[in-house]
Design an enzyme around this catalytic site. Sequence first.
Site, PDB file in Angstrom:
ATOM      1  N   ALA A 123     -14.955  -8.754  -6.517  1.00  9.50           N
ATOM      2  CA  ALA A 123     -16.195  -7.958  -6.507  1.00  9.50           C
ATOM      3  C   ALA A 123     -16.895  -8.037  -7.859  1.00  9.50           C
ATOM      4  O   ALA A 123     -18.119  -8.226  -7.923  1.00  9.50           O
ATOM      5  CB  ALA A 123     -15.883  -6.507  -6.142  1.00  9.50           C
ATOM      6  N   LYS A 169      -8.736  -5.348 -17.694  1.00 14.68           N
ATOM      7  CA  LYS A 169      -7.564  -4.931 -18.472  1.00 14.68           C
ATOM      8  C   LYS A 169      -6.419  -5.921 -18.372  1.00 14.68           C
ATOM      9  O   LYS A 169      -5.450  -5.823 -19.114  1.00 14.68           O
ATOM     10  CB  LYS A 169      -7.120  -3.525 -18.060  1.00 14.68           C
ATOM     11  N   GLN A 198      -4.035 -12.624   1.050  1.00 17.56           N
ATOM     12  CA  GLN A 198      -3.409 -13.764   1.722  1.00 17.56           C
ATOM     13  C   GLN A 198      -4.200 -14.227   2.939  1.00 17.56           C
ATOM     14  O   GLN A 198      -4.661 -15.358   3.021  1.00 17.56           O
ATOM     15  CB  GLN A 198      -2.007 -13.368   2.205  1.00 17.56           C
ATOM     16  N   GLY A 199      -4.342 -13.297   3.894  1.00  9.85           N
ATOM     17  CA  GLY A 199      -4.753 -13.653   5.259  1.00  9.85           C
ATOM     18  C   GLY A 199      -6.083 -14.355   5.368  1.00  9.85           C
ATOM     19  O   GLY A 199      -6.211 -15.383   6.027  1.00  9.85           O
ATOM     20  N   GLY A 200      -7.128 -13.819   4.739  1.00 13.70           N
ATOM     21  CA  GLY A 200      -8.418 -14.482   4.813  1.00 13.70           C
ATOM     22  C   GLY A 200      -9.586 -13.523   4.809  1.00 13.70           C
ATOM     23  O   GLY A 200      -9.439 -12.341   4.498  1.00 13.70           O
ATOM     24  N   GLU A 232      -6.685 -11.657  13.589  1.00 15.63           N
ATOM     25  CA  GLU A 232      -5.839 -10.617  13.001  1.00 15.63           C
ATOM     26  C   GLU A 232      -6.017  -9.308  13.761  1.00 15.63           C
ATOM     27  O   GLU A 232      -6.897  -9.191  14.625  1.00 15.63           O
ATOM     28  CB  GLU A 232      -6.184 -10.435  11.519  1.00 15.63           C
ATOM     29  N   ASP A 275      -8.160   3.427 -11.574  1.00 11.72           N
ATOM     30  CA  ASP A 275      -8.865   3.784 -12.817  1.00 11.72           C
ATOM     31  C   ASP A 275     -10.345   4.112 -12.591  1.00 11.72           C
ATOM     32  O   ASP A 275     -10.856   5.103 -13.116  1.00 11.72           O
ATOM     33  CB  ASP A 275      -8.772   2.636 -13.838  1.00 11.72           C
ATOM     34  N   HIS A 310      -0.083  -1.135   5.037  1.00 14.49           N
ATOM     35  CA  HIS A 310       0.171  -2.383   5.755  1.00 14.49           C
ATOM     36  C   HIS A 310       1.537  -2.263   6.409  1.00 14.49           C
ATOM     37  O   HIS A 310       2.500  -1.843   5.765  1.00 14.49           O
ATOM     38  CB  HIS A 310       0.137  -3.580   4.801  1.00 14.49           C
ATOM     39  N   ARG A 349      -3.815  -1.594  12.248  1.00 16.39           N
ATOM     40  CA  ARG A 349      -2.721  -1.407  11.289  1.00 16.39           C
ATOM     41  C   ARG A 349      -2.165   0.006  11.278  1.00 16.39           C
ATOM     42  O   ARG A 349      -0.962   0.207  11.130  1.00 16.39           O
ATOM     43  CB  ARG A 349      -3.210  -1.748   9.886  1.00 16.39           C
ATOM     44  N   HIS A 367      -1.641  -0.126   1.039  1.00 16.13           N
ATOM     45  CA  HIS A 367      -2.266  -1.445   0.971  1.00 16.13           C
ATOM     46  C   HIS A 367      -3.728  -1.388   0.550  1.00 16.13           C
ATOM     47  O   HIS A 367      -4.162  -2.146  -0.301  1.00 16.13           O
ATOM     48  CB  HIS A 367      -2.148  -2.092   2.350  1.00 16.13           C
ATOM     49  N   ARG A 376      -9.667   0.261   7.953  1.00 15.45           N
ATOM     50  CA  ARG A 376     -10.326  -1.014   7.661  1.00 15.45           C
ATOM     51  C   ARG A 376      -9.914  -2.070   8.669  1.00 15.45           C
ATOM     52  O   ARG A 376      -8.721  -2.260   8.935  1.00 15.45           O
ATOM     53  CB  ARG A 376      -9.932  -1.479   6.258  1.00 15.45           C
TER      54      ARG A 376
END
Length: 575
Positions: free
Chosen positions: A79, A103, A115-117, A182, A276, A297, A344, A405, A440
């Site tokens: 981002a 940091k 990982q997944g995409g 997924e 943070d 997850h 999930r 997750h 999500r």
Amino acid sequence: MHCCMAGRRSCWTRMCGWALYGRCAGCWNWVEDADHSMTRSPGPRECRAQHTHMERTGHHTEVKMDTRLEVIVVGGGIAGMACAVQLVEQAGPRPLRIRIIAKESVSGSNSFAAQGGMAAVWHPADSTASHVRDTLTVGEGRNDPAVVRRVVREGPAVVRTLLGMGAAFDTNEAGQLVLAREGGHTMARVVHHLDRTGAEIVRVLQRKVHALPAISVLDERAVDLIVEHGRCVGVRTLAPGTDRFTDRHAHVVVLATGGVGQVYQHTTNPPGATGDGIAMAIRANVPLRDMAFVQFHPTALYTGETGTAFLISEAVRGAGATLLRPDGRPLMAGIHPQGDLAPRNVVARTIARVMARTRAPHVWLDTAPIGVRHFAREFPAITARCREQGIRAGRDRIPVMPAAHYLCGGIRTDGAGRTSLKGLYALGECAGSGLHGADRLASNSLLEALVIPRHAAKCMLRDFPKHTPPPDHTNTGASATAPTSRATAAMPNSDALRRTMTMHGGILRTTHGLHLALSRMDRANTTVEQAWQRGDHGEDVLVQRNLVATSRAILHAALAEPLSIGTHWINPVRK
Ligand SMILES: Cc1cc2nc3c(=O)[nH]c(=O)nc-3n(C[C@H](O)[C@H](O)[C@H](O)COP(=O)(O)OP(=O)(O)OC[C@H]3O[C@@H](n4cnc5c(N)ncnc54)[C@H](O)[C@@H]3O)c2cc1C
């Protein structure tokens, strides 16, 4: 040093507004960049004083004075980098300086671990309407539909941009992108690079960031926002090994600090995911949203250790692996129509209940249906990590457990990353844009981290001239308090706090448990803040201050949700 207009080493005939004899014409500081050519973003890297530069417009005949836009981006994940790159690309010849404050190296970010995409409408049989519907279904209607439509609509463009930047997404023999399916998706729409999609996107973005002289990366930790007269004007930072804070000023501050997983005992997030940015926003009274919704997850690798747990991607279940109870019976049978690929929160909750009932520390993921060769080809990183544990992926069962997750909420923003505090934007996982709602949809977060920065950059470039520019950029003067490294007496025990959050603020919640956890966190907060006010700014206090603030926000938000929804499951009667 070449004059950018005359193209010679020095310019005697025309005032070009940039470099003469290697100095910035605006402030007379030495300029480090060797070349401010027309095609590159004008902006010396380390020219710190506030001044105006000449901006060339139109056919380079007209010259006008313009203020250089100063942006500080806190966070060097996808981002943060996407925002910096978008700013440069959209600014054209407009003067710009972007400092990314991170940091730790990008390999310590959630982005790198992905990982997944990335989900995007790509297959001809897929549609924006279908992706929007899936996102709203998983988010249980708590999403902001306008943000959902914006992010989903721009998915294909983001994929094209990444391909143009050289991202090596997996393709079939015909050269077409291979799309994975997924959990929660009704279509295969996840573009990926093996099981290292995040690292691949990071690779192409990082290359771009390094090629743009307007962007510099500072190895510092942001500690707090600087707010003056109702406007965010900078951040206070701490460089590694130094004993003084630096106040860094800018027209715009962007928080892109990633996740909060370290609030819990088990998390897929790296050690730096301590919330943070969210804690900084809380201290600056910036509103949050949807903080009750922490996605767990279902399948992190169980090793018996606490802390960061290695993720076994959902794509493994997409490829045919199935979840088994401790006694070997199928786990998701009869629970949800989508079985192992149910949303999930449904899968994680089912596993948590089974583990609680059987007192087993994990359940099993049976990978035999995939086969060793296919598994190794599709999931090389998971194969390697399993091998370290003595597990032959593609043949053996993998011990798995749920782990914190993804934070679905965060700092409340609109669809362009704007917070309610002027001059402050929030992007990526620390932002609550409304995309995810109560849960999500898998692989929507990388998409969000790439789409919203486009709109944020547009707003920053459009809105900033109206702002009063900050008087200077850095200040290590009297307002900065010297941190101490002395050990703090009676600091709360981090492990105990994480255990509290896992037991009471995690997957299965009760009203009683949430109150209990909150009172512990309130006490911890008092202790930590007292230490901070005393001037004890050691690493321990810095981290705990953020973890406790974030935990309290999660608990307060959970208590404000009397009914179960999305990732938030609450049993109000259990005492
Ligand atoms: C194991 C794993 C797998 C995932 N898989 C997927 C997936 O397949 N698809 C998907 O869409 N999403 C996935 N996600 C989620 C996704 O990776 C993240 O949501 C997304 O990458 C967040 O990007 P970000 O830039 O907001 O934050 P991050 O990538 O976490 O970056 C945060 C940055 O902020 C810096 N930072 C933090 N605090 C400070 C501070 N105080 N001062 C200075 N710098 C600071 C960090 O050093 C880091 O550079 C996964 C996440 C994990 C953990």
